[in-house]
Design an enzyme around this catalytic site. Structure first.
Site, PDB file in Angstrom:
ATOM      1  N   ASP A 102       0.878  -1.170   0.000  1.00 41.69           N
ATOM      2  CA  ASP A 102       0.000   0.000   0.000  1.00 41.69           C
ATOM      3  C   ASP A 102       0.908   1.210   0.000  1.00 41.69           C
ATOM      4  O   ASP A 102       1.751   1.345   0.886  1.00 41.69           O
ATOM      5  CB  ASP A 102      -0.873   0.032   1.262  1.00 41.69           C
ATOM      6  CG  ASP A 102      -1.922  -1.074   1.252  1.00 41.69           C
ATOM      7  OD1 ASP A 102      -2.392  -1.445   0.161  1.00 41.69           O
ATOM      8  OD2 ASP A 102      -2.264  -1.574   2.337  1.00 41.69           O
TER       9      ASP A 102
ATOM     10  N   ASP B  32     -13.790  -4.962  -1.182  1.00 38.28           N
ATOM     11  CA  ASP B  32     -13.600  -4.861   0.270  1.00 38.28           C
ATOM     12  C   ASP B  32     -14.935  -5.205   0.913  1.00 38.28           C
ATOM     13  O   ASP B  32     -15.934  -4.517   0.675  1.00 38.28           O
ATOM     14  CB  ASP B  32     -13.191  -3.438   0.663  1.00 38.28           C
ATOM     15  CG  ASP B  32     -11.826  -3.059   0.092  1.00 38.28           C
ATOM     16  OD1 ASP B  32     -10.990  -3.972  -0.100  1.00 38.28           O
ATOM     17  OD2 ASP B  32     -11.602  -1.864  -0.163  1.00 38.28           O
TER      18      ASP B  32
END
Lengths: 251, 194
Positions: A11, A130
């Site tokens: 990330d 998600d």
């Protein structure tokens, strides 16, 4: 035999690798180019590189990093974060990404999945989902977990595959960053519901967790970040462990 | 050595060029007939869909150029399938250099596309020199080329298919050498040494 894949995820925010817990509380985890090279050398099967920058400057830095990393590694390379058009996808593929991961933009505009598959082929379209457990099942969230949608995770994934997604990156928000193990039931349900490969993400804490999600969870690949970034689990030892447990891995 | 990577609408050109750069080769990326004809080696990469790729090649006359080449040519992934006679993908007539048809994976219990690292075996020289049987290579494809006399490596995923083919000046690999780590790099080195 087709091997199960181990995928470190970076990330990236404003040029640095970061990692949080349950999508918040970010900590610095190092230089993304160094990490990418190191993972590639250690036997990672693929890399995922997600841009979580909030600013335009951050996004430009990210595109530069994608090119820099692509020049240095020789394993498949998926990038995502902030992609909202076929033009964005083309630009990332041009600098050396092999696949793109689309998340919020696909929820807002499902036709983007179709356009991406038609223009670049399903093999490079990864639908990232998600999901968070609610009282009535698994709900899809967008904008990095900040906005709840009305979509049921399994139904949305089935639709995404019909539209042309070639792979699913499934993250359990409940498990993400906890190191308490992957979400096995949801992963297995998704894997059995669609015909494309599933990358399970969120919750890796031990080597047993990887074996569990690849065998019981029926995932085709397992993705993790913090256990790799902070050196808790090394990729070579993880692969030896999985092989000993009878999981087909590339060593 | 002049190495040309064929520029067209289905090439994963950046990845192939990056790997060649790491081997010390600066490839020319081109769709110009004369540049292709006068090169020492031609790499024909590819990801995407067969019929739109063939249309693009025909519109620019690249189909004729590719068929006329006599130097070593390497087709990669979709490039391999386009070198064949035809593909089941949208019933596409391909270049016809390799006497095969690309077929669709039947699916059933198998995930399609076939995506990830798979072992290859029955490896033949010179393309696989220095590579052990059961080495892993990275595949991403929904169609496969059957095995035959010109097969120089096989892979099994439900079906046993050609992981690589050699016919006259043409080499073709279904996997992505540019994405297959050290083993993939060796394949490209072996090709450049031909």
């Amino acid at each position: 035999m087709l091997a199960k894949r181990i995928i470190p995820c970076l990330d990236v925010k404003d040029g640095r690798t970061v990692k949080g817990t349950n999508f918040v509380g970010l900590r610095d985890a190092g230089d993304p180019v160094e990490l990418a090279e190191s993972y590639s050398a250690q036997g990672a099967d693929e890399l995922v590189f997600l841009d979580i920058s909030a600013t335009n400057d951050g996004r430009k830095t990210f595109a530069g990093l994608v090119g820099e990393i692509a020049r240095k590694i020789n394993i498949p390379f998926t990038v995502g974060g902030g992609i909202s058009s076929a033009g964005d996808i083309g630009a990332l593929l041009d600098v050396g990404a092999d696949k793109v991961s689309i998340n919020s933009a696909a929820v807002r505009q499902p036709a983007l999945i179709e356009a991406a598959a038609r223009n670049f082929g399903s093999q490079c379209v990864v639908l990232a989902v998600d999901a968070k457990r609610t009282s009535d099942g698994w709900r899809v969230y967008m904008n990095g977990g900040r906005i709840a949608t009305e979509l049921d995770a399994v139904a949305w994934i089935k639709r995404g595959v019909e539209l042309g997604a070639g792979e699913i990156l499934l993250t359990s928000m409940n498990a993400d960053g906890t190191r308490d193990g992957f979400e096995l039931e949801l992963t297995r349900e998704v894997s059995e519901s669609v015909s494309v490969p599933i990358i399970a993400s969120g919750g890796a804490g031990s080597m047993d967790d990887f074996a569990d999600v690849l065998v019981r969870g029926k995932a085709d690949a397992a993705l993790a970040a913090s256990v790799f970034h902070y050196g808790q689990i090394g990729i070579p030892e993880l692969k030896s462990f999985l092989k000993m447990r009878g999981v087909e891995v590339r060593i | 050595m002049k190495v040309v990577v064929v520029k067209y609408n289905a090439g994963n050109i950046a990845s192939v060029a990056n790997t060649l750069n790491r081997l010390g080769v600066e490839p020319i990326i081109s769709d110009d007939a004369e540049t292709l004809r006068t090169s020492d080696k031609v790499i024909f990469p590819g990801v995407g869909e067969a019929s739109s790729a063939m249309n693009y090649l025909r519109e620019r006359g690249l189909d004729v150029v590719l068929k006329s080449l006599t130097q070593p040519v390497m087709g990669i992934c979709l490039g391999m399938q386009l070198l064949c006679a035809s593909s089941e993908e949208n019933e596409t007539e391909c270049l016809g250099i390799l006497p095969y048809r690309a077929r669709k994976f039947p699916g059933g219990g198998l995930k399609v596309p076939h995506m990830g690292w798979n072992t290859v075996s029955d490896l033949q020289q010179p393309l696989f020199e220095g590579i052990a049987s059961e080495e892993y290579f990275y595949f991403v494809h929904g169609y496969y080329v059957e095995t035959g006399k010109q097969t120089i490596a096989i892979c099994t995923y439900g079906e046993t298919f050609s992981a690589a083919i050699h016919h006259a000046n043409c080499y073709a690999v279904q996997f992505h050498p540019e994405k297959s780590g050290i083993a993939g790099k060796r394949i490209l080195e072996n090709f450049l040494r031909l």
